[in-house]
Design a protein around this motif. Structure first.
Motif, PDB file in Angstrom:
ATOM      1  N   THR A  23      12.395  11.137  -0.379  1.00  0.00           N
ATOM      2  CA  THR A  23      11.186  11.931  -0.192  1.00  0.00           C
ATOM      3  C   THR A  23      10.575  12.328  -1.533  1.00  0.00           C
ATOM      4  N   VAL A  24      11.428  12.728  -2.487  1.00  0.00           N
ATOM      5  CA  VAL A  24      10.938  13.051  -3.836  1.00  0.00           C
ATOM      6  C   VAL A  24      10.199  11.862  -4.429  1.00  0.00           C
ATOM      7  N   PHE A  25      10.823  10.686  -4.357  1.00  0.00           N
ATOM      8  CA  PHE A  25      10.225   9.509  -4.976  1.00  0.00           C
ATOM      9  C   PHE A  25       8.933   9.104  -4.269  1.00  0.00           C
ATOM     10  N   GLU A  26       8.948   9.190  -2.937  1.00  0.00           N
ATOM     11  CA  GLU A  26       7.771   8.793  -2.165  1.00  0.00           C
ATOM     12  C   GLU A  26       6.587   9.707  -2.493  1.00  0.00           C
ATOM     13  N   TRP A  27       6.829  11.004  -2.565  1.00  0.00           N
ATOM     14  CA  TRP A  27       5.738  11.931  -2.868  1.00  0.00           C
ATOM     15  C   TRP A  27       5.356  11.886  -4.340  1.00  0.00           C
ATOM     16  N   TYR A  28       6.309  11.549  -5.203  1.00  0.00           N
ATOM     17  CA  TYR A  28       5.943  11.292  -6.600  1.00  0.00           C
ATOM     18  C   TYR A  28       4.881  10.206  -6.655  1.00  0.00           C
ATOM     19  N   ASP A  29       5.137   9.118  -5.942  1.00  0.00           N
ATOM     20  CA  ASP A  29       4.189   8.009  -5.924  1.00  0.00           C
ATOM     21  C   ASP A  29       2.819   8.465  -5.453  1.00  0.00           C
ATOM     22  N   ALA A  95       9.303   1.052   0.484  1.00  0.00           N
ATOM     23  CA  ALA A  95       9.002  -0.178  -0.244  1.00  0.00           C
ATOM     24  C   ALA A  95       7.490  -0.372  -0.382  1.00  0.00           C
ATOM     25  N   LEU A  96       6.755  -0.118   0.695  1.00  0.00           N
ATOM     26  CA  LEU A  96       5.300  -0.239   0.647  1.00  0.00           C
ATOM     27  C   LEU A  96       4.703   0.749  -0.350  1.00  0.00           C
ATOM     28  N   MET A  97       5.207   1.969  -0.355  1.00  0.00           N
ATOM     29  CA  MET A  97       4.695   2.982  -1.258  1.00  0.00           C
ATOM     30  C   MET A  97       4.929   2.596  -2.717  1.00  0.00           C
ATOM     31  N   GLY A  98       6.128   2.159  -3.035  1.00  0.00           N
ATOM     32  CA  GLY A  98       6.440   1.802  -4.418  1.00  0.00           C
ATOM     33  C   GLY A  98       5.585   0.673  -4.944  1.00  0.00           C
ATOM     34  N   VAL A  99       5.379  -0.348  -4.131  1.00  0.00           N
ATOM     35  CA  VAL A  99       4.558  -1.490  -4.556  1.00  0.00           C
ATOM     36  C   VAL A  99       3.102  -1.062  -4.752  1.00  0.00           C
ATOM     37  N   ALA A 100       2.581  -0.253  -3.828  1.00  0.00           N
ATOM     38  CA  ALA A 100       1.183   0.187  -3.934  1.00  0.00           C
ATOM     39  C   ALA A 100       0.966   1.064  -5.167  1.00  0.00           C
ATOM     40  N   THR A 101       1.919   1.936  -5.459  1.00  0.00           N
ATOM     41  CA  THR A 101       1.777   2.826  -6.617  1.00  0.00           C
ATOM     42  C   THR A 101       1.780   2.037  -7.915  1.00  0.00           C
ATOM     43  N   ALA A 102       2.715   1.109  -8.054  1.00  0.00           N
ATOM     44  CA  ALA A 102       2.732   0.263  -9.248  1.00  0.00           C
ATOM     45  C   ALA A 102       1.435  -0.529  -9.364  1.00  0.00           C
ATOM     46  N   GLY A 103       0.875  -0.916  -8.215  1.00  0.00           N
ATOM     47  CA  GLY A 103      -0.378  -1.655  -8.229  1.00  0.00           C
ATOM     48  C   GLY A 103      -1.520  -0.871  -8.844  1.00  0.00           C
ATOM     49  N   VAL A 104      -1.589   0.443  -8.572  1.00  0.00           N
ATOM     50  CA  VAL A 104      -2.642   1.267  -9.170  1.00  0.00           C
ATOM     51  C   VAL A 104      -2.557   1.220 -10.687  1.00  0.00           C
ATOM     52  N   GLY A 105      -1.331   1.212 -11.214  1.00  0.00           N
ATOM     53  CA  GLY A 105      -1.159   1.153 -12.655  1.00  0.00           C
ATOM     54  C   GLY A 105      -1.562  -0.162 -13.276  1.00  0.00           C
ATOM     55  N   LEU A 106      -1.748  -1.197 -12.458  1.00  0.00           N
ATOM     56  CA  LEU A 106      -2.127  -2.523 -12.970  1.00  0.00           C
ATOM     57  C   LEU A 106      -3.606  -2.852 -12.781  1.00  0.00           C
ATOM     58  N   VAL A 107      -4.337  -2.003 -12.054  1.00  0.00           N
ATOM     59  CA  VAL A 107      -5.759  -2.282 -11.805  1.00  0.00           C
ATOM     60  C   VAL A 107      -6.553  -2.112 -13.100  1.00  0.00           C
ATOM     61  N   PRO A 108      -7.343  -3.105 -13.506  1.00  0.00           N
ATOM     62  CA  PRO A 108      -8.188  -2.947 -14.704  1.00  0.00           C
ATOM     63  C   PRO A 108      -9.228  -1.852 -14.486  1.00  0.00           C
ATOM     64  N   SER A 109      -9.786  -1.363 -15.568  1.00  0.00           N
ATOM     65  CA  SER A 109     -10.773  -0.296 -15.496  1.00  0.00           C
ATOM     66  C   SER A 109     -12.096  -0.805 -14.937  1.00  0.00           C
ATOM     67  N   VAL A 121      -8.496   0.276  -6.152  1.00  0.00           N
ATOM     68  CA  VAL A 121      -7.778   1.551  -6.143  1.00  0.00           C
ATOM     69  C   VAL A 121      -7.796   2.159  -4.746  1.00  0.00           C
ATOM     70  N   LEU A 122      -8.942   2.113  -4.090  1.00  0.00           N
ATOM     71  CA  LEU A 122      -9.033   2.673  -2.744  1.00  0.00           C
ATOM     72  C   LEU A 122      -8.148   1.907  -1.760  1.00  0.00           C
ATOM     73  N   LEU A 123      -8.082   0.575  -1.893  1.00  0.00           N
ATOM     74  CA  LEU A 123      -7.212  -0.221  -1.019  1.00  0.00           C
ATOM     75  C   LEU A 123      -5.743   0.151  -1.222  1.00  0.00           C
ATOM     76  N   LEU A 124      -5.353   0.357  -2.473  1.00  0.00           N
ATOM     77  CA  LEU A 124      -3.971   0.744  -2.753  1.00  0.00           C
ATOM     78  C   LEU A 124      -3.690   2.161  -2.275  1.00  0.00           C
ATOM     79  N   ARG A 125      -4.689   3.044  -2.378  1.00  0.00           N
ATOM     80  CA  ARG A 125      -4.515   4.400  -1.839  1.00  0.00           C
ATOM     81  C   ARG A 125      -4.350   4.361  -0.317  1.00  0.00           C
ATOM     82  N   ILE A 126      -5.054   3.433   0.338  1.00  0.00           N
ATOM     83  CA  ILE A 126      -4.893   3.265   1.787  1.00  0.00           C
ATOM     84  C   ILE A 126      -3.454   2.839   2.106  1.00  0.00           C
ATOM     85  N   ALA A 127      -2.932   1.887   1.317  1.00  0.00           N
ATOM     86  CA  ALA A 127      -1.549   1.443   1.530  1.00  0.00           C
ATOM     87  C   ALA A 127      -0.578   2.598   1.328  1.00  0.00           C
ATOM     88  N   GLN A 128      -0.840   3.429   0.314  1.00  0.00           N
ATOM     89  CA  GLN A 128       0.015   4.601   0.097  1.00  0.00           C
ATOM     90  C   GLN A 128      -0.054   5.559   1.287  1.00  0.00           C
TER      91      GLN A 128
END
Length: 523
Positions: A23-29, A95-109, A121-128
């Motif tokens: 739960t800590v890790f999921e909400w961190y994401d 697993a879905l949360m972790g992948v989506a969160t890392a994805g936000v960090g890879l999106v270009p500006s 970013v919005l698509l990844l937020r939807i996945a989160q």
């Protein structure tokens, strides 16, 4: 398991540890986005706009989008949790949360790829949001169904504390990363590291959760052939269940979540924004106050095993209505006493024939609205009046120069120091005390909730019946709180006005809970 098939003490410790850390890790994401949105990085990077206030509002709108999809995740994963089991369902969600969160960090500006950046970013937020919609219900039920009689409130309180722990971890990782690099590097690309760090947390969480066995309640129900055929449908048709879901939505989820987000995100935004506290200091204070307040969740979860679930929640709602504004007034006075004195000594009045101001407008239509826009961006509190001509008065003295430079000079002359501040040691102690008291209001209403919601619904439809109202309430009432409160502040010019949203929602929740909730302890 022991010979009777019941989980041993060692099994229960593993269940609580793995579920709480997950739960800590999921909400961190989920919260790492909000932590960086409060500092302005998300808005500048992904939501290009000429107006810094619009950037902030769009960034908080992106935060809200994730919450908006939590109910859909609750429906999807609630169905799977009631049909396939608790364990494997929340393995998928994390697993879905972790992948989506890392994805936000890879999106270009947005500067690099244009409007594809905010879209991604919005698509990844939807996945989160989808993932989070399935996580909380699974973890809460899993621990509750492993709890011996009389200890459900205590054991599940660690899940509640885990939600706050995710927020604290997000602040700790942000602050730690900032300390390891120059500010220019942090602003350029270093802020992406906390998003990518979620891959490490995902690996740890999966390793721990794969060691768990299925919930004994679900295993027994599956062996007896007692699983629901269509848990979503039965959640709405099972006798009396729809009423329980309504109470869970408007009485429990809506109330506890606006208190929690006010105690965390509103405090952080309030300190960094209108109170002008230096960004790192504001994050340290908020994180330290939240860490000190973790014990409230466990204390009131444990006390709910003695007092019942309903009583502390009703008391907490009533106390919030009485103390919310006074606590924030004390917070503002301690955070920036110079600014508070300037606002009291030289209040700002904006007057005109048409002061219709829209924070989203690219250009304001009237001179009065342009003044309001400038003051809102500066975080300066003001009041409005209707007069034949446009007037800006500071301390009762009309200011002839309405240009941005003229307004800034007049504010400075009146004692408005808008540079970042570091509170004194005594004021830091006051700030921490206020945050700790806000944490107590959150703990008394949030600590007993996982046990309460698990006890409210029948086992065969528990995952769905709990998750749907919980995530509707937290997703919409809580998820939109930063955006709505920020919008109210921008429209009114009052840095405390956004608290009315929290107050009204809590008042509604108090009435629903007091008259609609039946005591469920021991069910």
């Amino acid at each position: 398991m022991d010979r009777s098939g019941e989980p041993s003490a060692k099994d229960v410790r593993l269940v609580i540890t793995a579920s709480s850390l997950g739960t800590v890790f999921e909400w961190y994401d989920f919260f790492i986005y909000g932590t960086l949105a409060a500092s302005g990085i998300i808005g500048r990077t992904f939501f290009p706009a000429d107006n810094a206030l619009v950037q902030t509002l769009l960034a908080w709108a992106g935060f809200a989008v994730g919450f908006g999809f939590r109910p859909l995740g609750a429906v999807l994963f609630g169905y799977l949790g009631d049909r396939l089991g608790r364990k494997y369902t929340f393995l998928v969600t994390i697993a879905l949360m972790g992948v989506a969160t890392a994805g936000v960090g890879l999106v270009p500006s947005a500067a690099a790829i244009g409007f594809a950046a905010p879209a991604l970013v919005l698509l990844l937020r939807i996945a989160q949001g989808l993932a989070l919609g399935g996580e909380y219900g699974g973890a809460a039920i899993y621990v509750a169904e492993h709890s011996p009689p009389g200890k459900s409130g205590f054991y599940t309180s660690f899940i509640q504390a885990g939600v706050a722990g995710g927020f604290i971890l997000s602040l700790a990782v942000v602050l730690g990363t900032k300390l390891l690099m120059p500010d220019a590097m942090w602003q350029d690309w270093g802020w992406r590291i906390p998003f990518l760090f979620s891959v490490v947390l995902l690996a740890i969480s999966l390793w721990m959760r794969l060691k768990l066995s299925e919930s004994p309640v679900f295993a027994a129900m599956r062996a007896a052939g007692g699983r629901a055929k269509n848990p979503i449908k039965e959640s709405f048709t099972y006798p009396g269940n729809f009423k329980r879901m309504i109470v869970a939505l408007f009485g429990i989820a809506a109330g506890l979540t606006v208190i929690w987000y006010t105690a965390m995100f509103t405090v952080l935004s309030f300190l960094q924004g209108p109170m002008r506290v230096e960004e790192t200091i504001a994050q340290l204070l908020t994180g330290a106050g939240a860490l000190m307040g973790l014990g409230w969740f466990i204390l009131f979860g444990r006390l709910s095993d003695r007092w019942g679930r309903k009583r502390p929640i009703v008391w907490g709602y009533a106390a919030t209505l009485a103390l919310l504004f006074p606590l924030f007034w004390a917070l503002g006075a301690a955070a920036n006493p110079g600014l508070a004195r300037a606002a009291e000594r030289a209040p700002v009045i904006v007057a005109g024939p048409n002061c219709s101001y829209s924070p989203f407008a690219k250009a304001q239509a009237t001179e009065c609205a342009r003044l309001m826009d400038h003051l809102s961006k500066k975080g300066v509190a003001y009041e409005t009046r209707r007069t034949p001509g446009t007037v800006l008065a500071i301390g009762g003295v009309p200011m002839p120069d309405h240009s941005p430079a003229g307004v800034d000079a007049a504010l400075a002359a009146a004692g408005y120091d808008l540079s970042p501040v570091t509170p004194s040691a005594a004021n830091i102690a006051t700030i921490l005390l206020v945050i700790l008291m806000l944490g107590a209001l959150s703990g008394v209403t949030y600590g007993p909730v996982a046990a309460l919601l698990s006890e409210m619904f029948p086992p065969a439809i528990r995952y769905s019946s709990l998750s749907i109202p919980y995530h509707l309430g937290t997703g919409y009432f809580g998820g939109f709180l930063p955006f709505i409160s920020q919008y109210i502040v921008a429209r009114t010019g009052d840095p405390y006005a956004g608290l009315w949203y929290t107050w009204v929602v809590v008042a509604m929740a108090l009435l629903v809970t007091a008259f609609g909730l039946r005591e469920e302890r021991g069910a």
